[in-house]
Design a protein around this motif. Structure first.
Motif, PDB file in Angstrom:
ATOM      1  N   LYS A  79      45.106  40.353  43.683  1.00  0.00           N
ATOM      2  CA  LYS A  79      45.944  40.625  42.395  1.00  0.00           C
ATOM      3  C   LYS A  79      46.447  39.141  42.138  1.00  0.00           C
ATOM      4  O   LYS A  79      47.780  39.224  42.020  1.00  0.00           O
ATOM      5  CB  LYS A  79      47.136  41.555  43.106  1.00  0.00           C
TER       6      LYS A  79
ATOM      7  N   GLN B 102      40.502  37.150  41.875  1.00  0.00           N
ATOM      8  CA  GLN B 102      41.789  37.787  41.087  1.00  0.00           C
ATOM      9  C   GLN B 102      41.999  39.329  41.487  1.00  0.00           C
ATOM     10  O   GLN B 102      42.966  39.799  41.678  1.00  0.00           O
ATOM     11  CB  GLN B 102      41.797  37.431  39.582  1.00  0.00           C
ATOM     12  N   GLN B 103      41.028  40.206  41.315  1.00  0.00           N
ATOM     13  CA  GLN B 103      40.895  41.668  41.597  1.00  0.00           C
ATOM     14  C   GLN B 103      41.326  41.799  43.106  1.00  0.00           C
ATOM     15  O   GLN B 103      41.919  42.790  43.161  1.00  0.00           O
ATOM     16  CB  GLN B 103      39.386  41.821  41.082  1.00  0.00           C
ATOM     17  N   GLU B 104      40.650  40.945  43.835  1.00  0.00           N
ATOM     18  CA  GLU B 104      41.003  41.283  45.346  1.00  0.00           C
ATOM     19  C   GLU B 104      42.261  41.077  45.729  1.00  0.00           C
ATOM     20  O   GLU B 104      43.013  41.944  46.636  1.00  0.00           O
ATOM     21  CB  GLU B 104      40.074  40.415  46.435  1.00  0.00           C
TER      22      GLU B 104
ATOM     23  N   SER C   2      51.566  46.544  36.881  1.00  0.00           N
ATOM     24  CA  SER C   2      53.045  46.164  37.215  1.00  0.00           C
ATOM     25  C   SER C   2      53.721  45.478  35.942  1.00  0.00           C
ATOM     26  O   SER C   2      53.023  44.817  35.322  1.00  0.00           O
ATOM     27  CB  SER C   2      52.682  44.938  38.307  1.00  0.00           C
TER      28      SER C   2
ATOM     29  N   PRO D 184      51.139  40.047  37.398  1.00  0.00           N
ATOM     30  CA  PRO D 184      50.186  39.949  38.537  1.00  0.00           C
ATOM     31  C   PRO D 184      48.566  40.542  38.178  1.00  0.00           C
ATOM     32  O   PRO D 184      48.543  41.377  37.323  1.00  0.00           O
ATOM     33  CB  PRO D 184      50.849  40.880  39.661  1.00  0.00           C
ATOM     34  N   GLY D 185      47.757  40.009  38.464  1.00  0.00           N
ATOM     35  CA  GLY D 185      46.335  40.239  38.013  1.00  0.00           C
ATOM     36  C   GLY D 185      45.803  39.886  36.762  1.00  0.00           C
ATOM     37  O   GLY D 185      44.783  40.134  36.202  1.00  0.00           O
ATOM     38  N   GLU D 186      46.698  38.899  36.142  1.00  0.00           N
ATOM     39  CA  GLU D 186      46.557  38.710  34.722  1.00  0.00           C
ATOM     40  C   GLU D 186      46.061  37.103  34.464  1.00  0.00           C
ATOM     41  O   GLU D 186      46.505  36.303  35.460  1.00  0.00           O
ATOM     42  CB  GLU D 186      47.741  38.817  33.889  1.00  0.00           C
TER      43      GLU D 186
ATOM     44  N   THR E 260      45.267  44.568  32.584  1.00  0.00           N
ATOM     45  CA  THR E 260      45.773  43.755  33.628  1.00  0.00           C
ATOM     46  C   THR E 260      46.320  44.459  34.724  1.00  0.00           C
ATOM     47  O   THR E 260      46.420  45.900  34.622  1.00  0.00           O
ATOM     48  CB  THR E 260      46.787  42.720  33.345  1.00  0.00           C
ATOM     49  N   SER E 261      47.176  44.170  35.461  1.00  0.00           N
ATOM     50  CA  SER E 261      47.738  44.865  36.516  1.00  0.00           C
ATOM     51  C   SER E 261      48.679  45.831  35.929  1.00  0.00           C
ATOM     52  O   SER E 261      49.520  45.468  34.758  1.00  0.00           O
ATOM     53  CB  SER E 261      48.585  44.042  37.563  1.00  0.00           C
TER      54      SER E 261
ATOM     55  N   SER F 299      50.823  33.857  44.718  1.00  0.00           N
ATOM     56  CA  SER F 299      50.945  35.009  43.528  1.00  0.00           C
ATOM     57  C   SER F 299      50.408  34.416  42.187  1.00  0.00           C
ATOM     58  O   SER F 299      49.781  35.233  41.644  1.00  0.00           O
ATOM     59  CB  SER F 299      52.211  35.559  43.660  1.00  0.00           C
TER      60      SER F 299
END
Length: 593
Positions: free
Chosen positions: A482, A478-480, A284, A324-326, A281-282, A451
């Motif tokens: 985050k 999601q990838q674009e 962060s 984020p991104g998960e 995932t991200s 978010s």
């Protein structure tokens, strides 16, 4: 061998000129005694119209049979062409020789009549039973479909039973007069995976006991793997492929059949590759959303003055982080608390206690509303009186913004991003398909730069091929952007393809949580294993599922009751499961209602 039912060249149309508005184009098939035929196809393929035409229920929906024959071999050895039969003949056949169960049991039962009254009706109409005889027959019908304490359940109204129990009642009504043919039109689509497995097992057992034939209508070709003898695939009102089950599943000849098989999310116990091909995932470390000790309770009132006598512990101490991104998938059966958890996080449900923390970057960003939601039913989520432009502008206006050039530009960009064109802005929801409507719902959710996006069964109402497209779109977005997804679902095969982590909820509490592949490949809690064992799959076509007679636990607790603190066991760097008694997850309080 003479077919019990022989459909030849069936044509069905609608409207004032049905021949020029044809929906079913020359469908033919035979159904032998004791055989199960699965009719598979996506929405609009004509499968339900074909099924409704067999007992002429299509006549009540604006349809007309314009060609072909439907020949039924009667119990006395004669044959009747149902396409030409008059209403008097059809009344004697419906229920007695051909019965039908539908997708949504709540809309199929009269909400103001007891279960017993509605079952007795079949015996009164077709067998002439009255009084105690009809009541005894109704009780036997409930026993037949494995509903415990049948005598007491006869006095219940539909709202007092779960979806799975209601579908069993519908089966009891359909089988009341021992029909030789049962038509099941998407009978498990609205049910959880475990209840779905129970209903399929029940139908298979009743078929063995009674020797009846069955026509099983579904859009999920993987679902019929364990119950069908033959398969007929329909596309655009035509039967494009027919054959024995194994032949169609293992060696499909038509391109559309191969398309359906490819689109079905195949569950592989955590071994499947995620849609984006990534496991991580991200980077962060700050959660986009952190939930601590979430508790949601609803008062139960009774007595003369309506005082609180207890509380429904819908959610009881739920904790999780979402990066984020998960994608964190929350899975469980109906009533487990997964949707209540999501609604409480969004503020749509009042929490009793608990804390929510939004990521600092998201909370500080100007013009951002940190969380948005996409609901299950795209048909009910969009105002039919508003254009797409007005629908997309709603969240902006509600947050104090205006429909200016900047807002219109964002609308156009988001529409393009979800695969729709700018000219859609002036169209209305009824002008779009189900998959397109769900894309509009996703675009609306992204209008305020969230978010976190909560997806509550967001793909469960879609056909399998549309579902696959929407899942791929969600991963791309999601990838674009985050985005962090809180993905609510009961479909483990879909969860396997999109989730990074999984939280399993049972009776309002998380019983297992961890990295998706680990939880699905090595489930540690008995409830997680039960969910996984019930997943229908083409590869499991030879497995049998036992009918579970245990009752769903009640979440009603006495006033002042507090659950014991959770005792967790670790099974790796990111895999926790609650410690349970040796005989599995036993409810604190049980109630068979």
């Amino acid at each position: 061998m003479t077919a019990l039912l022989s459909v030849s060249g069936l044509r069905v149309g609608f409207g004032r000129d049905p021949q020029n508005h044809e929906i079913v184009h020359g469908v033919s098939f035979d159904l032998a005694a004791g055989e199960t035929l699965a009719v598979v196809g996506e929405s609009g393929s004509g499968k339900s119209v074909t099924a409704l035409s067999i007992n002429r229920l299509i006549d009540f929906g604006g349809g007309r049979i314009t060609g072909g024959s439907i020949v039924l071999q009667r119990t006395d050895g004669s044959s009747t062409d149902l396409a030409q039969a008059d209403e008097a003949q059809l009344t004697r056949i419906r229920g007695a020789e051909i019965s039908m169960i539908f997708q949504e049991p709540m809309t199929s039962l009269n909400p103001v009549l007891t279960i017993g009254t509605q079952i007795e009706e079949s015996f009164r109409l077709h067998r002439g039973l009255t009084g105690r005889q009809a009541k005894a027959a109704a009780r036997d019908a409930l026993d037949r479909v494995r509903i415990p304490d049948a005598a007491r359940r006869l006095k219940y109204n539909p709202n007092q039973l779960s979806g799975g129990m209601l579908q069993r009642v519908m089966i009891a009504i359909a089988l009341a007069c021992s029909p030789r043919i049962l038509i099941a039109d998407e009978p498990t689509t609205a049910l959880d995976v475990t209840v779905q497995a129970q209903i399929l097992a029940l139908l298979a057992e009743l078929k063995r006991e009674t020797g009846m034939s069955m026509i099983f209508i579904t859009h999920d070709i993987g679902l019929v793997a364990g119950i069908a003898d033959k398969v007929m695939v329909m596309q655009a009102g035509e039967a494009v492929e027919q054959g024995e089950l194994n032949q169609v599943l293992d060696d499909p000849q038509h391109a559309y059949t191969r398309h359906l098989l490819h689109a079905v999310p195949h569950f592989s116990s955590g071994r499947a590759t995620r849609i984006d091909g990534q496991r991580g995932t991200s980077a962060s470390t700050e959660p986009a959303l952190k939930v601590d000790g979430l508790v949601v309770r609803f008062p139960v009132k009774g007595g003369l003055f309506g005082r609180a006598t207890g509380a429904v512990h819908a959610v009881d101490g739920v904790d999780f982080d979402l990066l984020p991104g998960e994608t964190l998938a929350i899975v469980g059966e109906s009533g487990s608390g997964k949707s209540t958890t999501a609604r409480a996080v969004l503020g749509l449900e009042q929490s009793t206690r608990g804390a929510f923390t939004i990521g600092k970057a998201a909370a500080a960003a100007e013009g951002v509303r940190p969380m948005q939601m996409v609901f299950q039913n795209p048909y009910a989520s969009l105002n039919p009186r508003l254009t797409v432009q007005s629908i997309l502008a709603e969240p902006v206006i509600a947050s104090g913004g205006r429909t200016d050039a900047r807002t219109l530009s964002r609308m156009t960009k988001l529409l393009a991003r979800v695969g729709l064109t700018e000219d859609c802005l002036q169209r209305y929801p009824h002008e779009f398909s189900g998959g397109q409507r769900q894309r509009l719902c996703i675009a609306r959710a992204l209008m305020l730069n969230p978010s976190v996006v909560v997806l509550d069964e967001a793909v469960s109402a879609l056909d399998v091929s549309v579902q696959a497209d929407v899942l791929e779109l969600l991963v791309d977005l999601q990838q674009e952007f985050k985005l962090a997804y809180l993905f609510i679902s009961h479909d483990m095969a879909v969860v396997e393809r999109i989730a990074h982590r999984i939280a399993v909820i049972y009776a309002g509490q998380i019983v297992e949580i961890g990295e998706a592949a680990s939880v699905l490949a090595e489930p540690r809690h008995s409830y997680t294993r039960k969910l996984i064992a019930a997943v229908p799959a083409i590869d499991r076509r030879h497995e049998t599922f036992e009918i579970d007679m245990r009752q769903v636990p009640s979440l009603v607790r006495p006033l002042g009751f507090e659950p014991q603190p959770a005792d967790w066991q670790s099974f790796g760097p990111d895999h926790l499961a609650r410690t349970e008694a040796p005989d599995g997850a036993k409810p604190l309080v049980t109630d068979d209602a």
